[in-house]
Design an enzyme around this catalytic site. Structure first.
Site, PDB file in Angstrom:
ATOM      1  N   ASP A  44       0.837  -1.203   0.000  1.00 51.32           N
ATOM      2  CA  ASP A  44       0.000   0.000   0.000  1.00 51.32           C
ATOM      3  C   ASP A  44       0.872   1.253   0.000  1.00 51.32           C
ATOM      4  O   ASP A  44       1.498   1.574   0.997  1.00 51.32           O
ATOM      5  CB  ASP A  44      -0.895  -0.001   1.251  1.00 51.32           C
ATOM      6  N   LYS A  74      -2.552   5.758  -4.395  1.00 53.79           N
ATOM      7  CA  LYS A  74      -3.657   6.694  -4.110  1.00 53.79           C
ATOM      8  C   LYS A  74      -3.456   8.021  -4.825  1.00 53.79           C
ATOM      9  O   LYS A  74      -2.314   8.474  -5.008  1.00 53.79           O
ATOM     10  CB  LYS A  74      -3.748   6.939  -2.592  1.00 53.79           C
ATOM     11  N   HIS A 107      -7.484   9.505  -2.153  1.00 53.25           N
ATOM     12  CA  HIS A 107      -6.821   9.498  -0.845  1.00 53.25           C
ATOM     13  C   HIS A 107      -7.603  10.218   0.250  1.00 53.25           C
ATOM     14  O   HIS A 107      -7.567   9.821   1.412  1.00 53.25           O
ATOM     15  CB  HIS A 107      -5.421  10.120  -0.981  1.00 53.25           C
TER      16      HIS A 107
HETATM   17  P1  NAP Z   1       0.760   1.769  11.750  1.00 53.86           P
HETATM   18  O1  NAP Z   1       1.012   0.657  10.809  1.00 53.86           O
HETATM   19  O2  NAP Z   1      -0.474   1.794  12.569  1.00 53.86           O
HETATM   20  O3  NAP Z   1       1.953   1.902  12.783  1.00 53.86           O
HETATM   21  C1  NAP Z   1       3.285   1.999  12.383  1.00 53.86           C
HETATM   22  C2  NAP Z   1       4.121   2.191  13.664  1.00 53.86           C
HETATM   23  O4  NAP Z   1       4.126   0.980  14.424  1.00 53.86           O
HETATM   24  C3  NAP Z   1       5.553   2.513  13.347  1.00 53.86           C
HETATM   25  O5  NAP Z   1       6.013   3.433  14.339  1.00 53.86           O
HETATM   26  C4  NAP Z   1       6.255   1.165  13.490  1.00 53.86           C
HETATM   27  O6  NAP Z   1       7.598   1.343  13.878  1.00 53.86           O
HETATM   28  C5  NAP Z   1       5.471   0.541  14.615  1.00 53.86           C
HETATM   29  N1  NAP Z   1       5.451  -0.927  14.554  1.00 53.86           N
HETATM   30  C6  NAP Z   1       5.107  -1.705  13.500  1.00 53.86           C
HETATM   31  N2  NAP Z   1       5.135  -3.000  13.827  1.00 53.86           N
HETATM   32  C7  NAP Z   1       5.486  -3.065  15.128  1.00 53.86           C
HETATM   33  C8  NAP Z   1       5.683  -4.139  16.031  1.00 53.86           C
HETATM   34  N3  NAP Z   1       5.482  -5.399  15.653  1.00 53.86           N
HETATM   35  N4  NAP Z   1       6.070  -3.835  17.307  1.00 53.86           N
HETATM   36  C9  NAP Z   1       6.268  -2.557  17.685  1.00 53.86           C
HETATM   37  N5  NAP Z   1       6.108  -1.498  16.880  1.00 53.86           N
HETATM   38  C10 NAP Z   1       5.713  -1.757  15.598  1.00 53.86           C
HETATM   39  O7  NAP Z   1       0.849   3.199  10.998  1.00 53.86           O
HETATM   40  P2  NAP Z   1       0.746   3.684   9.504  1.00 53.86           P
HETATM   41  O8  NAP Z   1       2.011   3.398   8.790  1.00 53.86           O
HETATM   42  O9  NAP Z   1       0.310   5.099   9.547  1.00 53.86           O
HETATM   43  O10 NAP Z   1      -0.446   2.842   8.856  1.00 53.86           O
HETATM   44  C11 NAP Z   1      -0.238   1.698   8.055  1.00 53.86           C
HETATM   45  C12 NAP Z   1      -0.376   2.024   6.582  1.00 53.86           C
HETATM   46  O11 NAP Z   1      -1.677   2.559   6.310  1.00 53.86           O
HETATM   47  C13 NAP Z   1       0.552   3.130   6.092  1.00 53.86           C
HETATM   48  O12 NAP Z   1       1.896   2.696   5.974  1.00 53.86           O
HETATM   49  C14 NAP Z   1      -0.109   3.517   4.814  1.00 53.86           C
HETATM   50  O13 NAP Z   1       0.188   2.586   3.788  1.00 53.86           O
HETATM   51  C15 NAP Z   1      -1.577   3.460   5.211  1.00 53.86           C
HETATM   52  N6  NAP Z   1      -2.131   4.776   5.631  1.00 53.86           N
HETATM   53  C16 NAP Z   1      -3.149   5.323   4.881  1.00 53.86           C
HETATM   54  C17 NAP Z   1      -3.717   6.517   5.270  1.00 53.86           C
HETATM   55  C18 NAP Z   1      -4.839   7.101   4.464  1.00 53.86           C
HETATM   56  O14 NAP Z   1      -5.239   8.238   4.689  1.00 53.86           O
HETATM   57  N7  NAP Z   1      -5.383   6.354   3.527  1.00 53.86           N
HETATM   58  C19 NAP Z   1      -3.253   7.204   6.401  1.00 53.86           C
HETATM   59  C20 NAP Z   1      -2.210   6.644   7.122  1.00 53.86           C
HETATM   60  C21 NAP Z   1      -1.671   5.422   6.745  1.00 53.86           C
HETATM   61  P3  NAP Z   1       8.846   0.913  12.930  1.00 53.86           P
HETATM   62  O15 NAP Z   1       8.530   1.287  11.516  1.00 53.86           O
HETATM   63  O16 NAP Z   1       9.981   1.691  13.530  1.00 53.86           O
HETATM   64  O17 NAP Z   1       8.983  -0.567  13.119  1.00 53.86           O
END
Ligand code: NAP
Length: 282
Positions: A44, A74, A107
């Site tokens: 993604d 997106k 998005h």
């Molecule tokens: P998330 O996946 O909820 O959280 C990522 C955080 O969690 C990072 O700080 C990561 O640290 C940590 N983490 C991951 N696995 C872990 C584990 N097993 N143990 C401890 N810490 C862990 O946040 P996100 O990246 O915002 O959301 C996921 C995806 O959703 C995004 O990458 C993006 O593709 C998508 N997204 C879409 C929108 C939208 O508006 N459509 C908005 C936000 C995000 P490290 O990287 O340091 O391991």
């Protein structure tokens, strides 16, 4: 890995890998390669993440047949509208080095998203994409569904134990729209990984808190796309398919919902201003 069948019959993996906040190309290329090696097949990205080229490079190097992958990108707010959306789609495809997308998402529910949707409908009918939206809360999703020729297949919204999207899911179900969770770990906020309730459940199953959080969402049919730049976490986050949470534990997590976002408020004028003003090109 398990899959969910979208309304159009397409099989979507219930878990994928997100690449938000990995702007460094070399790092993004490396972690996407690690994710693909670990077994993720859904990646993604988004134009606004500025890493579509790195994602494309990792995909190419992987040698994995295209039909085994599920690639999402997106359309950013700045590129809203019929003509702009078509141009932005082609630019994303060039950067990714692909000739079709498994999912192209609007998005944000801002600017001329109806114009964008008309462009996405045409791309859908031309077999170039499967189409969807992000952050469309019930009133906007219902309105788009009622006025679209092709109803979105997917709505990607923030969704984790502190914000479970109970109302939004009801509207999505009514229109046959699959929910996909962004920020499945609440972006690491609110001490989620050391939360006592989640940690207590994790001990019972011999799993990590992260695995419990992801398992809870996929077990209720929500697609998750966790992000990590650490290989061991990338692997850990995929290791959720060999256990099942009991009804009691599912209910305990259901009790953690605060019912609204503490990350971004899409109902606030300041958010609309910020999203409209955020530019990714001249
Ligand atoms: P998330 O996946 O909820 O959280 C990522 C955080 O969690 C990072 O700080 C990561 O640290 C940590 N983490 C991951 N696995 C872990 C584990 N097993 N143990 C401890 N810490 C862990 O946040 P996100 O990246 O915002 O959301 C996921 C995806 O959703 C995004 O990458 C993006 O593709 C998508 N997204 C879409 C929108 C939208 O508006 N459509 C908005 C936000 C995000 P490290 O990287 O340091 O391991």
């Amino acid at each position: 890995m398990e899959y969910v069948k979208l309304r159009n019959g397409v099989e979507m993996p219930l878990e994928g890998f997100g690449v938000f906040q990995i702007p460094d190309s070399a790092q993004c290329d490396k972690v996407v390669s690690e994710a693909l090696t670990a077994g993720y097949r859904l990646i993604d990205t988004a134009a606004v993440y500025m890493n579509e080229e790195a994602v494309g490079s990792a995909i190419k190097k992987s040698g994995i047949p295209r039909e085994e992958l599920f690639i999402t990108t997106k359309l950013w707010v700045q590129d809203s509208g019929y003509e702009n959306a078509k141009k932005a789609f082609q630019l994303s495809m060039d950067k990714l080095g692909l000739d079709y997308l498994d999912l192209y998402l609007i998005h944000q529910p801002n600017s001329d998203y109806y114009g964008s949707w008309r462009a996405l409908e045409e791309l859908y009918e031309a077999g170039k994409i499967r189409a969807g939206v992000c952050n469309f809360y019930p009133e906007r999703l219902a309105d788009l569904c009622l006025n679209a020729k092709i109803v979105p297949m997917v709505n990607q919204v923030e969704c984790h134990p502190f914000f479970q999207q109970v109302e939004a899911i009801k509207t999505m179900k009514e229109f046959g729209v699959q929910i996909e969770a962004w920020g499945p770990f609440a972006e690491g906020n609110f001490n989620i990984f050391s939360n006592e309730i989640l940690a207590g459940i994790a001990v019972k199953y011999g799993k990590t808190t992260a695995q419990i959080i992801l398992r809870w969402n996929v077990q209720r049919g929500v697609v998750v796309i966790p992000k990590s730049v650490h290989k061991e976490r990338i692997e850990e986050n995929l290791n959720i398919w060999d256990f099942e949470l009991s009804d009691a534990d599912m209910n305990t997590i259901a009790g953690m919902d605060v019912g609204h976002s503490q990350i971004i408020d899409h109902f606030n004028a300041e958010t609309a201003k910020f999203l409209n003003e955020y530019k990714i090109h001249d």
